[in-house]
Design a protein around this motif. Sequence first.
Motif, PDB file in Angstrom:
ATOM      1  N   THR A  96       1.406   5.362  11.312  1.00  0.00           N
ATOM      2  CA  THR A  96       2.224   4.236  10.269  1.00  0.00           C
ATOM      3  C   THR A  96       2.355   4.979   8.951  1.00  0.00           C
ATOM      4  O   THR A  96       1.002   5.711   8.483  1.00  0.00           O
ATOM      5  CB  THR A  96       1.217   2.943  10.401  1.00  0.00           C
ATOM      6  OG1 THR A  96       0.194   2.985   9.949  1.00  0.00           O
ATOM      7  CG2 THR A  96       1.091   2.343  12.032  1.00  0.00           C
ATOM      8  N   ALA A  97       3.007   4.261   8.079  1.00  0.00           N
ATOM      9  CA  ALA A  97       3.129   4.633   6.846  1.00  0.00           C
ATOM     10  C   ALA A  97       2.016   4.203   6.116  1.00  0.00           C
ATOM     11  O   ALA A  97       1.439   4.758   5.212  1.00  0.00           O
ATOM     12  CB  ALA A  97       4.424   3.989   6.013  1.00  0.00           C
ATOM     13  N   GLU A  98       1.208   2.943   6.391  1.00  0.00           N
ATOM     14  CA  GLU A  98       0.261   2.482   5.865  1.00  0.00           C
ATOM     15  C   GLU A  98      -0.994   3.304   5.952  1.00  0.00           C
ATOM     16  O   GLU A  98      -1.698   3.556   5.171  1.00  0.00           O
ATOM     17  CB  GLU A  98      -0.126   1.243   6.376  1.00  0.00           C
ATOM     18  CG  GLU A  98       0.872   0.061   6.021  1.00  0.00           C
ATOM     19  CD  GLU A  98       2.002  -0.236   6.938  1.00  0.00           C
ATOM     20  OE1 GLU A  98       2.086   0.880   7.762  1.00  0.00           O
ATOM     21  OE2 GLU A  98       2.664  -1.089   7.159  1.00  0.00           O
ATOM     22  N   TRP A 142       5.277  13.540   4.511  1.00  0.00           N
ATOM     23  CA  TRP A 142       5.146  12.724   5.561  1.00  0.00           C
ATOM     24  C   TRP A 142       4.897  11.027   5.068  1.00  0.00           C
ATOM     25  O   TRP A 142       5.464  10.412   5.957  1.00  0.00           O
ATOM     26  CB  TRP A 142       3.793  13.167   6.174  1.00  0.00           C
ATOM     27  CG  TRP A 142       4.089  14.120   7.196  1.00  0.00           C
ATOM     28  CD1 TRP A 142       3.444  15.607   6.802  1.00  0.00           C
ATOM     29  CD2 TRP A 142       4.585  14.260   8.215  1.00  0.00           C
ATOM     30  NE1 TRP A 142       4.191  16.424   7.849  1.00  0.00           N
ATOM     31  CE2 TRP A 142       4.738  15.166   8.930  1.00  0.00           C
ATOM     32  CE3 TRP A 142       5.355  13.525   8.935  1.00  0.00           C
ATOM     33  CZ2 TRP A 142       5.213  15.934   9.948  1.00  0.00           C
ATOM     34  CZ3 TRP A 142       5.792  13.595  10.145  1.00  0.00           C
ATOM     35  CH2 TRP A 142       6.008  14.921  10.868  1.00  0.00           C
ATOM     36  N   LEU A 143       4.863  10.821   4.027  1.00  0.00           N
ATOM     37  CA  LEU A 143       4.473   9.237   3.664  1.00  0.00           C
ATOM     38  C   LEU A 143       6.036   9.061   3.530  1.00  0.00           C
ATOM     39  O   LEU A 143       6.507   7.916   4.169  1.00  0.00           O
ATOM     40  CB  LEU A 143       4.063   8.953   2.255  1.00  0.00           C
ATOM     41  CG  LEU A 143       4.102   7.647   1.836  1.00  0.00           C
ATOM     42  CD1 LEU A 143       3.225   6.805   2.925  1.00  0.00           C
ATOM     43  CD2 LEU A 143       3.360   7.635   0.543  1.00  0.00           C
ATOM     44  N   ARG A 164      -2.822   5.730   2.799  1.00  0.00           N
ATOM     45  CA  ARG A 164      -4.311   5.857   2.623  1.00  0.00           C
ATOM     46  C   ARG A 164      -4.733   7.232   2.727  1.00  0.00           C
ATOM     47  O   ARG A 164      -5.534   7.887   1.691  1.00  0.00           O
ATOM     48  CB  ARG A 164      -5.160   5.053   3.516  1.00  0.00           C
ATOM     49  CG  ARG A 164      -4.805   3.504   3.497  1.00  0.00           C
ATOM     50  CD  ARG A 164      -5.953   2.881   4.270  1.00  0.00           C
ATOM     51  NE  ARG A 164      -5.465   2.755   5.653  1.00  0.00           N
ATOM     52  CZ  ARG A 164      -4.572   1.751   6.293  1.00  0.00           C
ATOM     53  NH1 ARG A 164      -4.188   0.922   5.390  1.00  0.00           N
ATOM     54  NH2 ARG A 164      -4.296   1.822   7.371  1.00  0.00           N
ATOM     55  N   ARG A 165      -4.007   8.213   3.543  1.00  0.00           N
ATOM     56  CA  ARG A 165      -4.387   9.571   3.600  1.00  0.00           C
ATOM     57  C   ARG A 165      -4.035  10.222   2.206  1.00  0.00           C
ATOM     58  O   ARG A 165      -4.738  10.894   1.638  1.00  0.00           O
ATOM     59  CB  ARG A 165      -3.672  10.281   4.597  1.00  0.00           C
ATOM     60  CG  ARG A 165      -4.447   9.924   6.171  1.00  0.00           C
ATOM     61  CD  ARG A 165      -3.387  10.629   7.302  1.00  0.00           C
ATOM     62  NE  ARG A 165      -3.113  11.926   7.042  1.00  0.00           N
ATOM     63  CZ  ARG A 165      -3.828  12.865   7.244  1.00  0.00           C
ATOM     64  NH1 ARG A 165      -5.094  12.524   7.978  1.00  0.00           N
ATOM     65  NH2 ARG A 165      -3.407  13.965   7.127  1.00  0.00           N
ATOM     66  N   LEU A 166      -3.028   9.821   1.897  1.00  0.00           N
ATOM     67  CA  LEU A 166      -2.368  10.481   0.349  1.00  0.00           C
ATOM     68  C   LEU A 166      -3.170   9.996  -0.782  1.00  0.00           C
ATOM     69  O   LEU A 166      -3.780  11.066  -1.462  1.00  0.00           O
ATOM     70  CB  LEU A 166      -0.885  10.187   0.542  1.00  0.00           C
ATOM     71  CG  LEU A 166      -0.335  10.492  -0.995  1.00  0.00           C
ATOM     72  CD1 LEU A 166      -0.343  11.998  -1.166  1.00  0.00           C
ATOM     73  CD2 LEU A 166       1.287  10.119  -1.260  1.00  0.00           C
ATOM     74  N   VAL A 168       0.591  -1.149  -0.041  1.00  0.00           N
ATOM     75  CA  VAL A 168      -0.014   0.009  -0.028  1.00  0.00           C
ATOM     76  C   VAL A 168       0.903   1.226   0.056  1.00  0.00           C
ATOM     77  O   VAL A 168       0.441   2.258  -0.628  1.00  0.00           O
ATOM     78  CB  VAL A 168      -0.921   0.112   1.090  1.00  0.00           C
ATOM     79  CG1 VAL A 168      -0.155   0.083   2.446  1.00  0.00           C
ATOM     80  CG2 VAL A 168      -1.944   1.118   1.153  1.00  0.00           C
ATOM     81  N   VAL A 169       2.127   1.261   0.650  1.00  0.00           N
ATOM     82  CA  VAL A 169       3.107   2.265   0.580  1.00  0.00           C
ATOM     83  C   VAL A 169       3.644   2.317  -0.726  1.00  0.00           C
ATOM     84  O   VAL A 169       3.714   3.599  -1.230  1.00  0.00           O
ATOM     85  CB  VAL A 169       4.043   2.151   1.612  1.00  0.00           C
ATOM     86  CG1 VAL A 169       5.103   3.129   1.779  1.00  0.00           C
ATOM     87  CG2 VAL A 169       3.470   2.192   2.860  1.00  0.00           C
TER      88      VAL A 169
END
Length: 289
Positions: free
Chosen positions: A275-277, A256-257, A281-283, A140-141
């Motif tokens: 978390t990066a995950e 931020w990711l 999802r935010r991005l 996902v990242v």
Amino acid sequence: MTEGGGGAAAAVWSTHRVVLGPDRVVKTYRPGHEDAREREVRALRLLAVHAPGIAPVIPEHGASRAGELTMSRLPGVPLRGRPLGAPELDAWAAALQAVHTALPPGELAAQPLRPGHQRAVAERLRRWYARPADRPRPPVVRRALDAGRAWLAAAPPGVTGDAPEPGVAPPGVTPCFGPGDGNAANYLWDGHRVRLVDFEESGRSDRAWEIAEITEHVASWVPEPVDVPALLRACALTPAETARLADCRRLLALVWLFLLAADDPAHPRNPPGSTAERQARRLHALLES
């Protein structure tokens, strides 16, 4: 964009050594950060003249030692890590407005562009994309980073700060004096008003970029999420600022990711839950909006 803070939580969120006294705060900057101290001193002196009461003041007597800064201690508790209702959000927006509009136009134009404005951020992202990852990334990242790369490559010059006049606010976007750090821990609520601390990254900026720094900082969603739509309504952005804000948020969310994806699980720099995950999802949501 750094993790930092003041008030009661200074020891938790500050990247420098902060000692709190009954009415004074002594901040010791890390070696090599003399420019951060210089920016903070300049900001506090400007605000003492143009927006008194919104930020700490530097005492007239009792000079700070080299690498330190002594300033007054403000009342209140950090906005970070607590539920925020309409009174806090309205006061936060009012504090931002007070700082953003503090300097007369001529004096604002004479200020240096703040560090970490969009051209520097876009250049940093391109460098990060060009180097291999330090550790494996979840699918996902990786997908979010690929989507961010495609968006960045297609973004017009005005989005990445590569316009002919970098740092000049587009038409309809208000130039401002920017604190330069969106960490909610830097905003202190005393039950009636919000005041600001931490001006290490301050300088000339624009409202859309500064507010995006707040909405996309990890402190806006960990540990207690900020009601971003309500905060944006309280800030009363112009239509041009609202349009620009969307791209500013995407650019900073991508930063931020990368930061969260690079966090070492054995020695994390960011708070639990960031978390990066989750950031991926935010991005995605910002890129698709």
